[in-house]
Design a protein around this motif. Structure first.
Motif, PDB file in Angstrom:
ATOM      1  N   ASP A  35      27.957  67.276 -12.136  1.00 27.06           N
ATOM      2  CA  ASP A  35      27.763  68.619 -12.656  1.00 27.06           C
ATOM      3  C   ASP A  35      27.161  68.517 -14.065  1.00 27.06           C
ATOM      4  O   ASP A  35      27.541  67.630 -14.827  1.00 27.06           O
ATOM      5  N   PRO A  36      26.248  69.406 -14.439  1.00 22.60           N
ATOM      6  CA  PRO A  36      25.665  69.354 -15.784  1.00 22.60           C
ATOM      7  C   PRO A  36      26.703  69.452 -16.908  1.00 22.60           C
ATOM      8  O   PRO A  36      26.437  69.034 -18.033  1.00 22.60           O
ATOM      9  N   HIS A  37      27.901  69.958 -16.613  1.00 22.80           N
ATOM     10  CA  HIS A  37      28.971  70.061 -17.611  1.00 22.80           C
ATOM     11  C   HIS A  37      30.010  68.946 -17.439  1.00 22.80           C
ATOM     12  O   HIS A  37      31.119  69.042 -17.973  1.00 22.80           O
ATOM     13  N   PHE A  38      29.642  67.907 -16.719  1.00 22.91           N
ATOM     14  CA  PHE A  38      30.529  66.781 -16.428  1.00 22.91           C
ATOM     15  C   PHE A  38      31.101  66.155 -17.702  1.00 22.91           C
ATOM     16  O   PHE A  38      30.413  65.996 -18.708  1.00 22.91           O
ATOM     17  N   VAL A  39      32.382  65.777 -17.602  1.00 26.16           N
ATOM     18  CA  VAL A  39      33.079  65.022 -18.646  1.00 26.16           C
ATOM     19  C   VAL A  39      33.966  64.008 -17.944  1.00 26.16           C
ATOM     20  O   VAL A  39      34.565  64.298 -16.907  1.00 26.16           O
ATOM     21  N   GLU A  40      34.046  62.816 -18.515  1.00 24.09           N
ATOM     22  CA  GLU A  40      34.963  61.799 -18.005  1.00 24.09           C
ATOM     23  C   GLU A  40      35.768  61.230 -19.153  1.00 24.09           C
ATOM     24  O   GLU A  40      35.237  61.026 -20.245  1.00 24.09           O
ATOM     25  N   VAL A  41      37.037  60.958 -18.884  1.00 25.32           N
ATOM     26  CA  VAL A  41      37.864  60.156 -19.769  1.00 25.32           C
ATOM     27  C   VAL A  41      38.112  58.868 -18.997  1.00 25.32           C
ATOM     28  O   VAL A  41      38.820  58.873 -17.985  1.00 25.32           O
ATOM     29  N   GLY A  42      37.468  57.794 -19.433  1.00 24.04           N
ATOM     30  CA  GLY A  42      37.534  56.529 -18.719  1.00 24.04           C
ATOM     31  C   GLY A  42      38.853  55.810 -18.937  1.00 24.04           C
ATOM     32  O   GLY A  42      39.666  56.185 -19.787  1.00 24.04           O
ATOM     33  N   ALA A  43      39.049  54.735 -18.168  1.00 21.96           N
ATOM     34  CA  ALA A  43      40.273  53.936 -18.278  1.00 21.96           C
ATOM     35  C   ALA A  43      40.419  53.338 -19.675  1.00 21.96           C
ATOM     36  O   ALA A  43      41.525  53.037 -20.114  1.00 21.96           O
ATOM     37  N   GLY A  45      39.814  54.990 -22.319  1.00 18.66           N
ATOM     38  CA  GLY A  45      40.126  56.101 -23.207  1.00 18.66           C
ATOM     39  C   GLY A  45      38.881  56.770 -23.762  1.00 18.66           C
ATOM     40  O   GLY A  45      38.966  57.815 -24.406  1.00 18.66           O
ATOM     41  N   ARG A  46      37.722  56.180 -23.516  1.00 15.75           N
ATOM     42  CA  ARG A  46      36.469  56.750 -24.008  1.00 15.75           C
ATOM     43  C   ARG A  46      36.135  58.034 -23.255  1.00 15.75           C
ATOM     44  O   ARG A  46      36.314  58.129 -22.046  1.00 15.75           O
ATOM     45  N   ARG A  47      35.602  59.007 -23.980  1.00 15.70           N
ATOM     46  CA  ARG A  47      35.142  60.268 -23.397  1.00 15.70           C
ATOM     47  C   ARG A  47      33.637  60.151 -23.152  1.00 15.70           C
ATOM     48  O   ARG A  47      32.885  59.767 -24.040  1.00 15.70           O
ATOM     49  N   TRP A  48      33.224  60.457 -21.930  1.00 16.41           N
ATOM     50  CA  TRP A  48      31.820  60.387 -21.538  1.00 16.41           C
ATOM     51  C   TRP A  48      31.299  61.783 -21.240  1.00 16.41           C
ATOM     52  O   TRP A  48      31.959  62.539 -20.543  1.00 16.41           O
ATOM     53  N   THR A  49      30.106  62.093 -21.709  1.00 20.22           N
ATOM     54  CA  THR A  49      29.454  63.349 -21.363  1.00 20.22           C
ATOM     55  C   THR A  49      28.490  63.090 -20.203  1.00 20.22           C
ATOM     56  O   THR A  49      28.228  61.939 -19.830  1.00 20.22           O
ATOM     57  N   TYR A  50      27.928  64.129 -19.679  1.00 22.82           N
ATOM     58  CA  TYR A  50      26.953  64.059 -18.592  1.00 22.82           C
ATOM     59  C   TYR A  50      25.791  63.132 -18.950  1.00 22.82           C
ATOM     60  O   TYR A  50      25.469  62.204 -18.210  1.00 22.82           O
ATOM     61  N   GLU A  51      25.160  63.381 -20.090  1.00 23.53           N
ATOM     62  CA  GLU A  51      23.998  62.582 -20.498  1.00 23.53           C
ATOM     63  C   GLU A  51      24.380  61.128 -20.763  1.00 23.53           C
ATOM     64  O   GLU A  51      23.635  60.213 -20.406  1.00 23.53           O
ATOM     65  N   GLU A  52      25.522  60.899 -21.401  1.00 26.48           N
ATOM     66  CA  GLU A  52      25.968  59.522 -21.653  1.00 26.48           C
ATOM     67  C   GLU A  52      26.213  58.778 -20.352  1.00 26.48           C
ATOM     68  O   GLU A  52      25.829  57.616 -20.196  1.00 26.48           O
ATOM     69  N   MET A  53      26.837  59.451 -19.395  1.00 22.68           N
ATOM     70  CA  MET A  53      27.127  58.805 -18.113  1.00 22.68           C
ATOM     71  C   MET A  53      25.837  58.482 -17.369  1.00 22.68           C
ATOM     72  O   MET A  53      25.673  57.372 -16.855  1.00 22.68           O
ATOM     73  N   ALA A 111      24.802  75.462  -2.672  1.00 27.62           N
ATOM     74  CA  ALA A 111      24.812  74.346  -3.623  1.00 27.62           C
ATOM     75  C   ALA A 111      25.517  73.125  -3.035  1.00 27.62           C
ATOM     76  O   ALA A 111      26.228  73.219  -2.034  1.00 27.62           O
ATOM     77  N   THR A 112      25.318  71.986  -3.670  1.00 26.28           N
ATOM     78  CA  THR A 112      26.025  70.773  -3.267  1.00 26.28           C
ATOM     79  C   THR A 112      27.263  70.605  -4.146  1.00 26.28           C
ATOM     80  O   THR A 112      27.341  71.141  -5.252  1.00 26.28           O
ATOM     81  N   TRP A 113      28.206  69.851  -3.638  1.00 28.30           N
ATOM     82  CA  TRP A 113      29.406  69.526  -4.416  1.00 28.30           C
ATOM     83  C   TRP A 113      29.023  68.570  -5.532  1.00 28.30           C
ATOM     84  O   TRP A 113      28.279  67.616  -5.316  1.00 28.30           O
ATOM     85  N   GLN A 114      29.536  68.838  -6.734  1.00 26.99           N
ATOM     86  CA  GLN A 114      29.276  67.974  -7.876  1.00 26.99           C
ATOM     87  C   GLN A 114      30.572  67.693  -8.616  1.00 26.99           C
ATOM     88  O   GLN A 114      31.443  68.556  -8.740  1.00 26.99           O
ATOM     89  N   MET A 115      30.668  66.461  -9.143  1.00 26.37           N
ATOM     90  CA  MET A 115      31.837  66.082  -9.930  1.00 26.37           C
ATOM     91  C   MET A 115      31.754  66.766 -11.292  1.00 26.37           C
ATOM     92  O   MET A 115      30.785  66.606 -12.026  1.00 26.37           O
ATOM     93  N   TYR A 116      32.806  67.523 -11.616  1.00 28.79           N
ATOM     94  CA  TYR A 116      32.880  68.264 -12.862  1.00 28.79           C
ATOM     95  C   TYR A 116      33.694  67.495 -13.913  1.00 28.79           C
ATOM     96  O   TYR A 116      33.385  67.537 -15.099  1.00 28.79           O
ATOM     97  N   TYR A 117      34.738  66.806 -13.462  1.00 29.63           N
ATOM     98  CA  TYR A 117      35.629  66.083 -14.389  1.00 29.63           C
ATOM     99  C   TYR A 117      36.183  64.856 -13.678  1.00 29.63           C
ATOM    100  O   TYR A 117      36.455  64.894 -12.478  1.00 29.63           O
ATOM    101  N   HIS A 118      36.347  63.763 -14.431  1.00 25.64           N
ATOM    102  CA  HIS A 118      36.943  62.552 -13.875  1.00 25.64           C
ATOM    103  C   HIS A 118      37.792  61.888 -14.948  1.00 25.64           C
ATOM    104  O   HIS A 118      37.407  61.857 -16.118  1.00 25.64           O
ATOM    105  N   GLN A 119      38.944  61.363 -14.529  1.00 23.55           N
ATOM    106  CA  GLN A 119      39.795  60.615 -15.452  1.00 23.55           C
ATOM    107  C   GLN A 119      40.343  59.403 -14.737  1.00 23.55           C
ATOM    108  O   GLN A 119      40.729  59.469 -13.566  1.00 23.55           O
TER     109      GLN A 119
END
Length: 128
Positions: A35-43, A45-53, A111-119
């Protein structure tokens, strides 16, 4: 087959595609699943944005065709609201275990399913 089952299965299929090395190395394929608003908090602890990922995914673990891959287990999904699915599961990668949680959303009927958040949360070697 119920609509809910189809929604959960589609989210699971997207999650598994994101673990596929051919998707991880392709920004165009990954862009379809994030998802264009995607955010991840990785194992870590780093926070990732859509563009960074999108920029770093091709260099991350699990991106080489002949290398180690994420091994998911115990994946289950729950519909939180129309167009919103929550997945939980564990992965093993090179002996490292993590518990994972993802939110998948579908913005509209076509629309297709998109990942919005992941931790991801590390699992201690001695714990379960």
């Amino acid at each position: 087959m119920s609509r809910e089952t189809d929604e959960v299965r589609e989210a699971i299929a997207g999650e598994l595609r994101l673990m596929d090395p051919s998707v991880r190395v392709s920004q165009s394929l990954a862009r379809q699943l994030l998802d264009p608003h995607f955010v991840e908090v990785g194992a870590s602890g780093r926070r990732w944005t859509y563009e960074e990922m999108l920029a770093e995914l091709p260099e991350m673990d699990g991106a080489t065709k002949d290398g180690p891959r994420y091994e998911p287990s115990e994946m289950i999904g729950l519909i939180l609201a129309p167009g919103l699915v929550h997945l939980t599961y564990e992965t093993t990668f090179g002996g490292f275990r993590a518990r994972r949680s993802s939110l998948w959303r579908k913005q509209s009927a076509g629309a297709t399913w998109q990942m919005y958040y992941h931790q991801a949360t590390p699992v201690p070697a001695e714990g379960r």
